[in-house]
Design an enzyme around this catalytic site. Structure first.
Site, PDB file in Angstrom:
ATOM      1  N   CYS A 116      26.587 -20.934  99.746  1.00 56.97           N
ATOM      2  CA  CYS A 116      25.393 -21.316 100.156  1.00 56.97           C
ATOM      3  C   CYS A 116      24.225 -20.048 100.063  1.00 56.97           C
ATOM      4  CB  CYS A 116      25.223 -21.633 101.511  1.00 56.97           C
ATOM      5  SG  CYS A 116      23.666 -22.562 102.300  1.00 56.97           S
ATOM      6  N   CYS A 160      22.352 -30.086 102.343  1.00 57.31           N
ATOM      7  CA  CYS A 160      22.405 -28.578 102.931  1.00 57.31           C
ATOM      8  C   CYS A 160      20.913 -28.382 103.230  1.00 57.31           C
ATOM      9  CB  CYS A 160      23.073 -27.725 102.217  1.00 57.31           C
ATOM     10  SG  CYS A 160      22.637 -25.865 103.076  1.00 57.31           S
ATOM     11  N   GLY A 180      56.076 -26.388  98.251  1.00 51.37           N
ATOM     12  CA  GLY A 180      55.913 -27.404  99.402  1.00 51.37           C
ATOM     13  C   GLY A 180      57.172 -27.222 100.421  1.00 51.37           C
ATOM     14  N   CYS A 189      25.922 -25.720 104.517  1.00 51.08           N
ATOM     15  CA  CYS A 189      27.095 -25.683 104.099  1.00 51.08           C
ATOM     16  C   CYS A 189      27.688 -24.741 104.894  1.00 51.08           C
ATOM     17  CB  CYS A 189      26.854 -25.019 102.855  1.00 51.08           C
ATOM     18  SG  CYS A 189      25.898 -25.482 101.518  1.00 51.08           S
ATOM     19  N   CYS A 199      20.152 -24.833 101.190  1.00 51.84           N
ATOM     20  CA  CYS A 199      20.345 -24.610  99.982  1.00 51.84           C
ATOM     21  C   CYS A 199      20.023 -25.871  98.953  1.00 51.84           C
ATOM     22  CB  CYS A 199      21.606 -23.923  99.428  1.00 51.84           C
ATOM     23  SG  CYS A 199      23.066 -24.964  99.479  1.00 51.84           S
TER      24      CYS A 199
END
Lengths: 252, 280
Positions: B269, B238, B29, B263, B241
């Site tokens: 997808c 979606c 980080g 998606c 899909c």
């Protein structure tokens, strides 16, 4: 008498040829209000900055409850600054975050010390706004919308929210008109007595010093020329400079 | 391609970047400065990510590049083509087949594995920048772990909007120590970063910073006890899909208010659509 909170010994600091501090000694005890008075350029603000660790002196020592302030790590000093100490600036813009709401300003020190409950932070903020006589309904407004006196009161609330032991104030009433000054002084006096704060207040306003301070230091050219109980210094000034200072106060 | 070193950058530059990456991995980080080079694409198009990818790329790697989850937008297509030409490596659109995935603003829906590396393109690495404009001061705040200010920002969000309205680039604590900007991925993707098996590398070209999250490192989104972090997605399925648990893009279909949700991860997808067709 109990042990002093903050002790300074033989502080010296030069800016080139000018001596800003020249052998300054100072002690402040818990619950005590000490005023530093003197004309512009006498080293008052420099002294405050050195005592709070913002500036390093050329020589001398500062200790807070036995800890060496000048020798401590920056992390430790910052921790003190956001818990046991507070600093109230002359210009509220230096002490406030102008783009952050009043509530956020008060909450910052709480969050910096680990508060993670939104509801509690709001409650504290509302409580402190009430204490400094700002309507809690204005909690979500930014300080830019407040008057100068309100901004200064908000700065005080933001500083006191973590219940510090020692507060440094640099001309807290500077730049405010007289009636607002009077209200602010009244408020500071009530809070100081309520919370048992020790306050080191820098001012050129003798009347403000008389109203607030228990003890007083008179500075000139970086030297403390006279110190003692406020009433003693003001009613029976010994040093010629203090006599001049006291006699030049305008009586209304 | 003749006239260029493998993967465009010269070897000493790659070594410099690898040193920064190693340091970044060692301090999860923490932003490590590096000597960012001019790249043959403008700042903001992925100069940081592309340099990190170039530094870690080997001849056997398979590269996938996504832009907002999509494999077929300009940025993704161009960066894939760039490495195909300068490194001669294989590229793919399949998340499962890739060994390195360079991404802009998304984490793939399919869970990543230990043998994969995710490279983020980062426009603004400093999470405190909006609140504290002085860089010297923000560095000091990182050094002292003095992060109260970030909560002030979240406080202001709740005070103004009633909830934390930060929906992307949502700040996280890495390994309980460093505050990090996850790059502008949606907050929905934040939980995927926590204890991810894949190595995550972040490159900011203009700001000249590299940072990293090693595999299986804790990544926690900041929040309040009474306003916990919530990953937000559009409450729809979606259109293509039928997925109800992926991040969706809203797509306008005509000029009379028609819209569909699909998606954002095109590979995921397409895989689901193929599975549905096979089942029928």
């Amino acid at each position: 008498m109990n042990a002093p909170l903050l002790t300074a010994r033989d502080l010296t600091l030069r800016f080139g040829r000018i001596a800003a501090l020249d052998g300054v000694d100072l002690e402040i005890h818990p619950g005590e209000v000490v005023a530093i008075v003197g004309e512009s350029g006498s080293g008052k603000t420099t002294l405050l900055r050195v005592l709070s660790g913002l500036m390093r002196p050329d020589g001398g020592e500062v200790s807070y409850l036995g800890q060496d302030v000048l020798g401590m790590s920056e992390a430790a000093r910052r921790r003190l600054m956001r818990t046991e100490w507070g600093f109230v600036h002359q210009n509220p813009r230096d002490g406030l975050r102008m783009a952050v709401s009043a509530g956020g300003n008060i909450g910052e020190r709480l969050m910096a010390t680990g508060a993670r409950h939104y509801g509690n932070i709001r409650e504290q903020a509302s409580h402190w706004l009430t204490r400094v006589e700002i309507d809690p309904a204005r909690m979500d407004e930014v300080p830019a919308k407040f008057s100068g006196g309100m901004q200064q009161r908000l700065q005080i609330a933001r500083t006191l929210v973590t219940l510090p032991k020692l507060v440094f104030m640099d001309e807290p009433t500077g730049g405010l008109d007289v009636s607002v000054q009077a209200r602010l002084l009244d408020l500071i006096r009530a809070l100081v007595a309520d919370l048992g704060l020790a306050v080191l207040i820098v001012t050129h306003d003798i009347a403000a010093a008389r109203l607030l301070a228990h003890r007083m230091l008179v500075m000139r050219h970086g030297v403390v020329v006279e110190s003692g109980l406020t009433d003693r210094v003001l009613d029976d000034p010994q040093h010629p400079y203090t006599q001049l200072l006291v006699s030049s106060v305008l009586a209304a | 391609m003749s006239g260029y070193n493998f993967a465009y950058l010269d070897e000493s530059t790659k070594r410099m970047i690898r040193r920064a990456i190693l340091k970044a991995v060692a301090i999860p980080g923490h932003q490590v400065p590096f000597g960012s080079r001019e790249m043959p694409l403008p700042y903001g198009w992925g100069t940081g990510g592309i340099q990190v990818t170039a530094a870690i790329l080997g001849p056997a790697d398979v590269l996938k590049v996504i832009d907002q989850g999509s494999d077929d937008t300009t940025n993704a297509v161009s960066i894939r083509a760039f490495f195909r030409r300068t490194a001669g490596i294989a590229t793919t659109e399949s998340t499962a087949e890739a060994s390195i995935i360079q991404t802009r603003h998304r984490i793939p829906e399919r869970a990543l594995r230990e043998d994969q590396i995710l490279v983020y393109q980062v426009p603004i690495p400093e999470p405190l920048g909006r609140l504290e404009p002085r860089i010297a001061e923000t560095r000091r705040m990182h050094a002292m772990a003095d992060y109260g200010l970030m909560h002030v920002k979240l406080y202001e969000d709740i005070a103004r909007h009633g909830h934390i309205a930060t929906s992307y680039s949502y700040p996280v604590m890495v390994n309980g120590r460093y505050l990090m900007s996850p790059s502008p991925i949606p907050a929905f993707d934040n939980p995927k970063m926590d204890r991810m098996p894949a190595l995550q590398l972040f490159g900011a070209g203009r700001e000249k910073r590299i940072y990293a999250v090693p595999p299986y490192t804790s990544v926690k989104s900041l929040d309040f006890d009474d306003h916990p972090f919530r990953p937000i997605r559009a409450p729809h399925a979606c259109e293509l899909c039928g997925s109800r648990d992926t991040y969706l893009d809203e797509v306008l279909t005509d000029d009379v208010g028609g819209r569909i949700f699909v998606c954002s991860d095109t590979d995921f997808c397409a895989e689901r659509q193929a599975m549905k067709e096979a089942a029928e």
